[in-house]
Design a protein around this motif. Structure first.
Motif, mmCIF file in Angstrom:
data_model
loop_
_atom_site.group_PDB
_atom_site.id
_atom_site.type_symbol
_atom_site.label_atom_id
_atom_site.label_comp_id
_atom_site.label_asym_id
_atom_site.label_seq_id
_atom_site.Cartn_x
_atom_site.Cartn_y
_atom_site.Cartn_z
ATOM 1 N N ILE A 3 -93.320 -8.198 30.296
ATOM 2 C CA ILE A 3 -92.420 -9.698 29.075
ATOM 3 C C ILE A 3 -91.468 -9.618 28.409
ATOM 4 C CG2 ILE A 3 -93.025 -12.344 29.372
ATOM 5 C CD1 ILE A 3 -94.916 -11.757 30.937
ATOM 6 N N GLN A 21 -90.169 -19.598 30.473
ATOM 7 C CA GLN A 21 -90.320 -19.958 32.581
ATOM 8 C C GLN A 21 -91.627 -19.679 33.013
ATOM 9 O OE1 GLN A 21 -87.627 -21.390 33.880
ATOM 10 N NE2 GLN A 21 -87.933 -20.696 35.244
ATOM 11 N N ILE A 22 -91.316 -17.721 32.696
ATOM 12 C CA ILE A 22 -92.350 -17.688 33.392
ATOM 13 C C ILE A 22 -93.716 -18.438 33.658
ATOM 14 C CG2 ILE A 22 -93.937 -16.017 33.411
ATOM 15 C CD1 ILE A 22 -92.544 -13.510 32.554
ATOM 16 N N LEU A 60 -100.035 -16.190 27.318
ATOM 17 C CA LEU A 60 -98.641 -14.871 27.187
ATOM 18 C C LEU A 60 -98.480 -15.460 24.862
ATOM 19 C CD1 LEU A 60 -96.300 -16.133 29.844
ATOM 20 C CD2 LEU A 60 -97.969 -14.033 29.459
ATOM 21 N N ASP A 83 -88.463 -14.870 27.231
ATOM 22 C CA ASP A 83 -89.712 -15.638 29.115
ATOM 23 C C ASP A 83 -90.342 -16.251 29.121
ATOM 24 O OD1 ASP A 83 -87.055 -14.619 30.051
ATOM 25 O OD2 ASP A 83 -87.672 -12.176 30.274
ATOM 26 N N ILE A 84 -90.942 -16.679 28.206
ATOM 27 C CA ILE A 84 -92.536 -16.908 28.067
ATOM 28 C C ILE A 84 -92.417 -18.799 29.051
ATOM 29 C CG2 ILE A 84 -94.632 -18.083 26.855
ATOM 30 C CD1 ILE A 84 -94.510 -15.461 25.466
ATOM 31 N N SER A 109 -100.946 -21.434 30.250
ATOM 32 C CA SER A 109 -100.120 -19.674 30.719
ATOM 33 C C SER A 109 -99.865 -19.495 29.694
ATOM 34 C CB SER A 109 -99.086 -20.369 32.051
ATOM 35 O OG SER A 109 -100.204 -20.445 32.882
ATOM 36 N N ASP A 122 -92.380 -20.769 36.372
ATOM 37 C CA ASP A 122 -93.253 -20.494 37.770
ATOM 38 C C ASP A 122 -94.392 -20.545 37.877
ATOM 39 O OD1 ASP A 122 -89.969 -20.104 37.815
ATOM 40 O OD2 ASP A 122 -89.876 -18.178 37.216
ATOM 41 N N ALA A 123 -95.502 -19.760 37.197
ATOM 42 C CA ALA A 123 -96.478 -20.270 37.036
ATOM 43 C C ALA A 123 -97.046 -21.481 38.240
ATOM 44 C CB ALA A 123 -97.490 -19.357 36.134
ATOM 45 N N TYR A 141 -99.258 -25.839 32.887
ATOM 46 C CA TYR A 141 -98.080 -24.655 32.439
ATOM 47 C C TYR A 141 -98.629 -24.453 30.781
ATOM 48 C CZ TYR A 141 -93.705 -24.762 29.337
ATOM 49 O OH TYR A 141 -93.049 -24.684 28.331
#
Length: 53
Positions: A37, A44-45, A24, A41-42, A20, A48-49, A17
């Motif tokens: 993107i 949450q993305i 980002l 939203d960074i 990522s 998710d990753a 997390y």
């Protein structure tokens, strides 16, 4: 033993997390827009990753 493996998995997810999120966050708004993107939203993305692995 289950508790230990759960702890190790959570640490791996947290590390992914953060990695990522860092990557980002370094991108500019234009670069983010190019890949579809929004800055909002960074987080949450990144979660998710991290959970997908």
């Amino acid at each position: 033993m289950y508790l230990f493996s759960s702890l190790v998995r959570m640490l791996r997810v947290w590390r992914k997390y953060n990695e990522s999120l860092r990557e980002l966050s370094r991108l500019g708004d234009r670069e983010l827009a190019d890949i579809g993107i929004m800055r909002a939203d960074i987080q949450q993305i990144a979660w998710d990753a991290a959970r997908a692995d």
